[in-house]
Design a protein around this motif. Structure first.
Motif, mmCIF file in Angstrom:
data_model
loop_
_atom_site.group_PDB
_atom_site.id
_atom_site.type_symbol
_atom_site.label_atom_id
_atom_site.label_comp_id
_atom_site.label_asym_id
_atom_site.label_seq_id
_atom_site.Cartn_x
_atom_site.Cartn_y
_atom_site.Cartn_z
ATOM 1 N N UNK A 1 -12.674 6.934 35.359
ATOM 2 C CA UNK A 1 -12.637 6.329 34.028
ATOM 3 C C UNK A 1 -12.187 7.374 33.016
ATOM 4 N N UNK A 2 -11.194 7.034 32.244
ATOM 5 C CA UNK A 2 -10.659 7.963 31.258
ATOM 6 C C UNK A 2 -11.241 7.622 29.892
ATOM 7 N N UNK A 3 -11.759 8.654 29.231
ATOM 8 C CA UNK A 3 -12.228 8.482 27.858
ATOM 9 C C UNK A 3 -11.158 9.065 26.961
ATOM 10 N N UNK A 4 -10.680 8.296 26.038
ATOM 11 C CA UNK A 4 -9.626 8.785 25.156
ATOM 12 C C UNK A 4 -10.084 8.712 23.711
ATOM 13 N N UNK A 5 -9.592 9.667 22.945
ATOM 14 C CA UNK A 5 -9.949 9.723 21.544
ATOM 15 C C UNK A 5 -8.676 10.071 20.787
ATOM 16 N N UNK A 6 -8.424 9.372 19.717
ATOM 17 C CA UNK A 6 -7.198 9.646 18.972
ATOM 18 C C UNK A 6 -7.482 9.624 17.471
ATOM 19 N N UNK A 7 -6.885 10.569 16.784
ATOM 20 C CA UNK A 7 -6.972 10.588 15.325
ATOM 21 C C UNK A 7 -5.561 10.424 14.791
ATOM 22 N N UNK A 8 -5.364 9.375 14.005
ATOM 23 C CA UNK A 8 -4.035 9.100 13.476
ATOM 24 C C UNK A 8 -4.006 9.475 12.007
ATOM 25 N N UNK A 9 -3.042 10.298 11.655
ATOM 26 C CA UNK A 9 -2.950 10.689 10.254
ATOM 27 C C UNK A 9 -2.227 9.611 9.473
ATOM 28 N N UNK A 10 -2.984 8.896 8.666
ATOM 29 C CA UNK A 10 -2.384 7.818 7.897
ATOM 30 C C UNK A 10 -3.290 7.509 6.717
ATOM 31 N N UNK A 11 -2.691 7.206 5.553
ATOM 32 C CA UNK A 11 -3.496 6.959 4.358
ATOM 33 C C UNK A 11 -4.210 5.613 4.372
ATOM 34 N N UNK A 12 -3.684 4.650 5.083
ATOM 35 C CA UNK A 12 -4.286 3.323 5.172
ATOM 36 C C UNK A 12 -4.578 2.749 3.779
ATOM 37 N N UNK A 13 -3.549 2.552 2.995
ATOM 38 C CA UNK A 13 -3.720 2.046 1.629
ATOM 39 C C UNK A 13 -3.854 0.524 1.657
ATOM 40 N N UNK A 14 -5.000 0.023 1.162
ATOM 41 C CA UNK A 14 -5.217 -1.420 1.149
ATOM 42 C C UNK A 14 -4.469 -2.042 -0.024
ATOM 43 N N UNK A 15 -4.435 -3.365 -0.048
ATOM 44 C CA UNK A 15 -3.743 -4.057 -1.126
ATOM 45 C C UNK A 15 -4.392 -3.741 -2.477
ATOM 46 N N UNK A 16 -5.748 -3.652 -2.486
ATOM 47 C CA UNK A 16 -6.473 -3.354 -3.723
ATOM 48 C C UNK A 16 -6.159 -1.953 -4.238
ATOM 49 N N UNK A 17 -6.224 -0.988 -3.340
ATOM 50 C CA UNK A 17 -5.940 0.397 -3.723
ATOM 51 C C UNK A 17 -4.513 0.530 -4.227
ATOM 52 N N UNK A 18 -3.604 -0.163 -3.564
ATOM 53 C CA UNK A 18 -2.195 -0.072 -3.924
ATOM 54 C C UNK A 18 -1.970 -0.574 -5.342
ATOM 55 N N UNK A 19 -2.680 -1.661 -5.699
ATOM 56 C CA UNK A 19 -2.536 -2.243 -7.018
ATOM 57 C C UNK A 19 -3.005 -1.254 -8.091
ATOM 58 N N UNK A 20 -4.123 -0.599 -7.814
ATOM 59 C CA UNK A 20 -4.699 0.341 -8.772
ATOM 60 C C UNK A 20 -3.833 1.571 -8.959
ATOM 61 N N UNK A 21 -3.304 2.074 -7.866
ATOM 62 C CA UNK A 21 -2.562 3.328 -7.924
ATOM 63 C C UNK A 21 -1.077 3.117 -8.176
ATOM 64 N N UNK A 22 -0.636 1.868 -8.070
ATOM 65 C CA UNK A 22 0.772 1.588 -8.275
ATOM 66 C C UNK A 22 1.662 2.079 -7.157
ATOM 67 N N UNK A 23 1.136 2.077 -5.946
ATOM 68 C CA UNK A 23 1.963 2.422 -4.789
ATOM 69 C C UNK A 23 2.021 1.218 -3.854
ATOM 70 N N UNK A 24 2.864 1.338 -2.861
ATOM 71 C CA UNK A 24 3.007 0.234 -1.907
ATOM 72 C C UNK A 24 1.846 0.244 -0.915
#
Lengths: 96, 149
Positions: A11-34
């Motif tokens: 059994x393989x246990x895998x762990x991954x960390x992805x570098x990404x800002x994950x900007x939600x629709x709400x955050x995007x509206x506030x900050x003016x980004x996509x």
């Protein structure tokens, strides 16, 4: 993308960390980004899919995923994500 | 006749191949409505149809009180032979968080970190290979909201 995979008793246990800002629709509206977030993640060994997830904006920033699958030592695990704007990133690591 | 036989063999082979090809589904493309649904019930209906939910056999583990709503650890595990697993919560504007496709002979043991705006309830649904929907709930407190709102 930081990727780790370790095999024990077939059994393989895998762990991954992805570098990404994950900007939600709400955050995007506030900050003016996509809004932009990872929408689809897959992992495969020898071309066979071992992990597959469709995700939404509610994953944390720089999301960490952990999972298990049946596999062996020495094979190569390839992980790919795709985000809302169509960017993809892929990373390969040997299973220890 | 020979050729006809060959063709029917091919059809059988394709049918046998189906399960493995089914394991590659992007739920964002196949079920776009799920991702915009505002309530948990609605999302489950849009994703799986109106199946009966059985509260059994699924483990959902989160802290009772999350200090930081920006990264709440969630562990999901189950021994059910599953086709797919979906995670929902009721604190954010939309309720679907993630949908996993379980590969053939796969292990249901997933962990991830999610954002939650306020205290609420998480729901995980496991779609078994037998067609039943297994469900688990967990209510938790969020001390500090995670969507910067």
């Amino acid at each position: 993308m930081k990727l780790k995979a370790k095999a024990k008793n077939g059994i393989v246990k895998a762990k991954v960390m992805m570098q990404h800002d994950m900007i939600t629709y709400d955050q995007a509206k506030k900050k003016g980004v996509k809004p932009n977030f990872i929408t689809y993640v897959t992992a495969s060994v020898d071309g066979k899919i071992v992990y597959e997830a469709s995700t939404s904006q509610f994953l944390s920033k720089n999301p960490i995923l952990k999972y298990k699958f049946r596999g062996e030592k020495g094979k190569k695990l390839t992980m790919t994500w795709q985000d809302l704007l169509g960017n993809t990133k892929s990373s390969t690591k040997k299973i220890k | 006749m020979q050729r006809r036989k060959f063709l029917s063999l091919g059809a059988v082979a394709v049918a046998a191949m189906m399960p493995s090809s089914l394991s590659a589904t992007d739920y964002r493309k196949t079920k776009p409505d799920t991702w915009t649904a505002k309530t948990v019930d609605d999302s489950i209906k849009k994703l799986y149809g109106s199946g009966k939910l059985i509260e059994k056999g699924v483990k959902l583990n989160t802290p009772d009180v999350a200090a930081n709503g920006g990264a709440i650890p969630v562990d999901i595990s189950s021994n059910i032979a599953a086709k797919s697993v979906a995670l929902f919560q009721d604190a954010n504007p939309e309720s679907t968080v993630a949908v996993w496709t379980v590969p053939e002979n796969g292990i249901v043991d997933y962990s991830l970190k999610i954002k939650m705006k306020a205290s609420g309830t998480m729901t995980v649904v496991v779609e078994g290979l037998d067609g039943n929907l297994y469900v688990a709930n967990k209510t938790l407190q969020v001390a500090l909201g995670g969507c910067e709102g």
